[in-house]
Design a protein around this motif. Structure first.
Motif, PDB file in Angstrom:
ATOM      1  N   GLN A 233     -47.973  43.114  38.202  1.00 35.93           N
ATOM      2  CA  GLN A 233     -47.700  42.227  39.333  1.00 35.93           C
ATOM      3  C   GLN A 233     -46.510  42.750  40.133  1.00 35.93           C
ATOM      4  O   GLN A 233     -45.680  43.488  39.607  1.00 35.93           O
TER       5      GLN A 233
ATOM      6  N   PHE B 282     -34.848  39.322  28.893  1.00 38.88           N
ATOM      7  CA  PHE B 282     -35.062  40.177  27.727  1.00 38.88           C
ATOM      8  C   PHE B 282     -34.450  41.558  27.958  1.00 38.88           C
ATOM      9  O   PHE B 282     -34.179  41.960  29.089  1.00 38.88           O
TER      10      PHE B 282
ATOM     11  N   LEU C 257     -44.138  33.403  39.753  1.00 34.42           N
ATOM     12  CA  LEU C 257     -45.119  32.864  38.810  1.00 34.42           C
ATOM     13  C   LEU C 257     -44.721  31.521  38.180  1.00 34.42           C
ATOM     14  O   LEU C 257     -45.514  30.569  38.205  1.00 34.42           O
ATOM     15  N   PRO C 258     -43.504  31.408  37.616  1.00 33.25           N
ATOM     16  CA  PRO C 258     -43.176  30.113  36.998  1.00 33.25           C
ATOM     17  C   PRO C 258     -43.206  28.952  37.994  1.00 33.25           C
ATOM     18  O   PRO C 258     -43.644  27.846  37.645  1.00 33.25           O
TER      19      PRO C 258
ATOM     20  N   ARG D 297     -36.242  36.164  37.774  1.00 33.68           N
ATOM     21  CA  ARG D 297     -37.343  35.363  37.224  1.00 33.68           C
ATOM     22  C   ARG D 297     -36.813  34.262  36.310  1.00 33.68           C
ATOM     23  O   ARG D 297     -37.337  33.148  36.277  1.00 33.68           O
TER      24      ARG D 297
ATOM     25  N   ARG E  41     -39.261  42.722  30.144  1.00 35.33           N
ATOM     26  CA  ARG E  41     -40.629  42.252  29.865  1.00 35.33           C
ATOM     27  C   ARG E  41     -41.265  41.634  31.114  1.00 35.33           C
ATOM     28  O   ARG E  41     -41.827  40.540  31.085  1.00 35.33           O
ATOM     29  N   LEU E  42     -41.123  42.343  32.215  1.00 34.01           N
ATOM     30  CA  LEU E  42     -41.780  41.895  33.452  1.00 34.01           C
ATOM     31  C   LEU E  42     -43.273  42.127  33.328  1.00 34.01           C
ATOM     32  O   LEU E  42     -43.720  42.935  32.510  1.00 34.01           O
ATOM     33  N   PHE E  43     -44.052  41.429  34.155  1.00 34.30           N
ATOM     34  CA  PHE E  43     -45.497  41.650  34.144  1.00 34.30           C
ATOM     35  C   PHE E  43     -45.763  42.873  35.026  1.00 34.30           C
ATOM     36  O   PHE E  43     -45.728  42.786  36.257  1.00 34.30           O
ATOM     37  N   GLY E  44     -46.002  43.985  34.352  1.00 33.09           N
ATOM     38  CA  GLY E  44     -46.004  45.274  35.037  1.00 33.09           C
ATOM     39  C   GLY E  44     -47.048  45.416  36.131  1.00 33.09           C
ATOM     40  O   GLY E  44     -46.856  46.172  37.083  1.00 33.09           O
TER      41      GLY E  44
END
Lengths: 255, 286
Positions: free
Chosen positions: A101, A91, A109-110, A158, A96-99
């Motif tokens: 983490q 993106f 994660l995936p 990611r 749009r990273l998980f801020g």
């Protein structure tokens, strides 16, 4: 014969937050395996929405979208999760990273979720990818604290960790300094021919950008979203020959 | 909006039009609120059914990722809230149980102590208070957290990775909040009764602790246990789902978060009281 990677037929792309507002109409687009498309257009012309529609993240009011031969329609459709796993999305902006983490957790994660593994079990594989992308020193940092260029690179990691067949990248070079821009062009070029560390299979790329000049050397085919319409421009030579003054304004800094 | 001309024509054409308009002026907002409430309830209901469906269909999926998230939610909504629940339990015991016991002694109705305390503390106040404490202490923060994830696009990022946001974000909260509210209710009941007994004893209750708790046990029916479990489960599911609905279901901008939080509190309060009301006829029949 293998199904096209993306097949859009008479698709109307709408705004994610305003589903009643069509941004691009009449999208007929076919992306074959191993191709690199550069989709360009002015800011707000619907490139991001187009990418998200192709990734199966948006519903669309008209037409049909198939990804790897599977019909996708926003949040509907059987096997959508499997299709999404075969498509990597980077993106715009901070990716749009998980801020909350770390970089390692974001990238892992995936893998953890789909393989039911703990962070430790996938750590080695993820660190290998981070090393490949020059991110190993950032592994323990919180993703929310990264600068834009590094965050965008983590978002790429990611997206790649599941070894997708198709990579959709939104504005890969916008706001990058020359060092990062050069790295991105080089790395995307390597993905196009197939990175041995990622299985060596050539990846299909779709790069959305409002600065197409920086990607002229990388793109094999070009398309434009302009004034609510979709236009396939062909290869680089055909794209550079276009007469439309606004499109030429994207390509050339001329009055 | 009706033009002044049509309004005048409408006013003169219908006898008693002024009264009708006045009545309409009073009833319209009420009808609007009622219709809006029904619509919101329908949406939250649909969201809850989807969440429960995902919980059922993906129950065993990715336990190594989901289990730590559930534990995290139990820690937040349960363990971290335990001190304040214990404090409120003691306060409830001192204020309600202590006074009630003394009052009943004064009028010579000690035999009513069991049924009265069971009705007031066990059936009504403890479950409701536990649910509201979780809402106030964790729920409002959770709406902001989820709403921010939605507003900055992290939910779409999860979807793009093939991760179901309901499974990853909602299911842990559904389990965590429900387990927490059930457990906190038990703690609150215990603390309220013990504190109440201590206060009553200090003020002259001539009853040993064993006799006191036997009176309470006599006031309990066997149906109270499954009903209490069902009620607290209902509170837990509703609280978590209203929180997740307002945080996730509608596309939010960051400036909408305050309003979403306020709506969550209001809707959870109403929903909790409605759940309470549903159990009322059952308790009256026991």
């Amino acid at each position: 014969m293998a199904a096209p990677v993306i097949q859009m037929t008479d698709v109307t792309v709408v705004h994610s937050r305003a589903p009643g507002v069509p941004l691009v109409t009449g999208v007929n687009w076919r992306v074959e395996e191993g191709e690199c498309w550069v989709v360009t257009g002015l800011q707000g012309s619907g490139k991001t929405a187009l990418i998200e529609t192709a990734a199966g993240l948006h519903p669309y009011p008209a037409g049909e979208v198939q990804v790897f031969g599977q019909r996708v329609h926003g949040t509907e459709g059987e096997g959508l999760e499997d299709v999404r796993r075969r498509v990597g999305v980077v993106f715009d902006g901070h990716g749009r990273l998980f801020g909350s983490q770390t970089v390692l957790e974001n990238v892992a994660l995936p893998l953890c979720y789909h393989r039911n593994r703990s962070w430790e079990e996938v750590g080695e594989e993820v660190m290998g990818l981070l090393q490949l992308m020059g991110l190993e020193t950032l592994a323990g940092q919180l993703a929310g604290r990264l600068g834009r260029a590094w965050a965008h690179r983590v978002a790429l990691a990611r997206a790649l960790v599941q070894r997708p067949g198709l990579l959709l990248v939104d504005n890969p070079l916008t706001g990058m300094d020359p060092y990062h821009a050069r790295w991105w062009r080089g790395f995307l070029g390597r993905l196009l021919v197939g990175l041995p560390e990622l299985g060596g299979v050539p990846m299909s790329l779709v790069l959305a950008t409002n600065e197409p000049r920086a990607l002229l050397g990388l793109g094999r085919k070009f398309a434009v979203t302009h004034a609510g319409r979709w236009r396939c421009m062909g290869d680089r030579q055909e794209f550079e020959r276009c007469e439309d003054p606004e499109l030429r304004g994207l390509l050339y800094d001329e009055d | 909006m009706a033009s002044p001309v049509t309004a005048t024509v409408g006013g003169t054409a219908r006898p008693g039009g002024g009264l009708f308009r006045l009545l309409k002026l009073w009833t319209d907002p009420v009808i609007r609120v009622f219709v809006g409430g029904v619509d919101t309830a329908r949406r939250i209901g649909a969201f809850t059914l989807i969440s429960l469906g995902v919980l059922a269909t993906k129950f065993g999926k990715s336990p190594r990722v989901i289990r730590p998230l559930v534990q995290q939610q139990i820690l937040r909504a349960g363990v971290n809230v335990l001190p304040i629940v214990c404090f409120l339990g003691v306060a409830l015991g001192v204020v309600i149980v202590g006074q009630t016991v003394l009052l009943l002694m004064q009028v010579g109705q000690e035999k009513l102590m069991g049924p009265l305390l069971v009705t007031v503390v066990v059936r009504e106040l403890a479950p409701l208070t536990a649910a509201l404490v979780v809402l106030a202490r964790v729920g409002t923060a959770a709406v902001t957290e989820l709403g921010t994830l939605r507003a900055v696009g992290e939910v779409e990022a999860l979807e793009a990775l093939g991760i179901d946001p309901i499974h990853y974000l909602v299911v842990p909260r559904l389990i965590g909040f429900t387990v927490s509210i059930v457990c906190l209710t038990v703690y609150m009941i215990l603390f309220a009764l013990v504190a109440g007994y201590v206060v009553a004893f200090l003020q002259g209750l001539s009853m040993g602790p064993a006799a006191f708790f036997r009176v309470i046990a006599d006031g309990l029916s066997w149906v109270d246990f499954p009903l209490l479990a069902l009620k607290t489960l209902g509170f837990g599911i509703l609280t978590s789902q209203i929180i997740c609905y307002h945080g996730l279901a509608e596309p939010l901008r960051l400036e909408d978060l305050g309003r979403a939080t306020t709506r969550t509190v209001a809707h959870t309060l109403v929903a909790s009281l409605l759940v309470d009301a549903v159990f009322l006829p059952v308790y009256l029949l026991i």
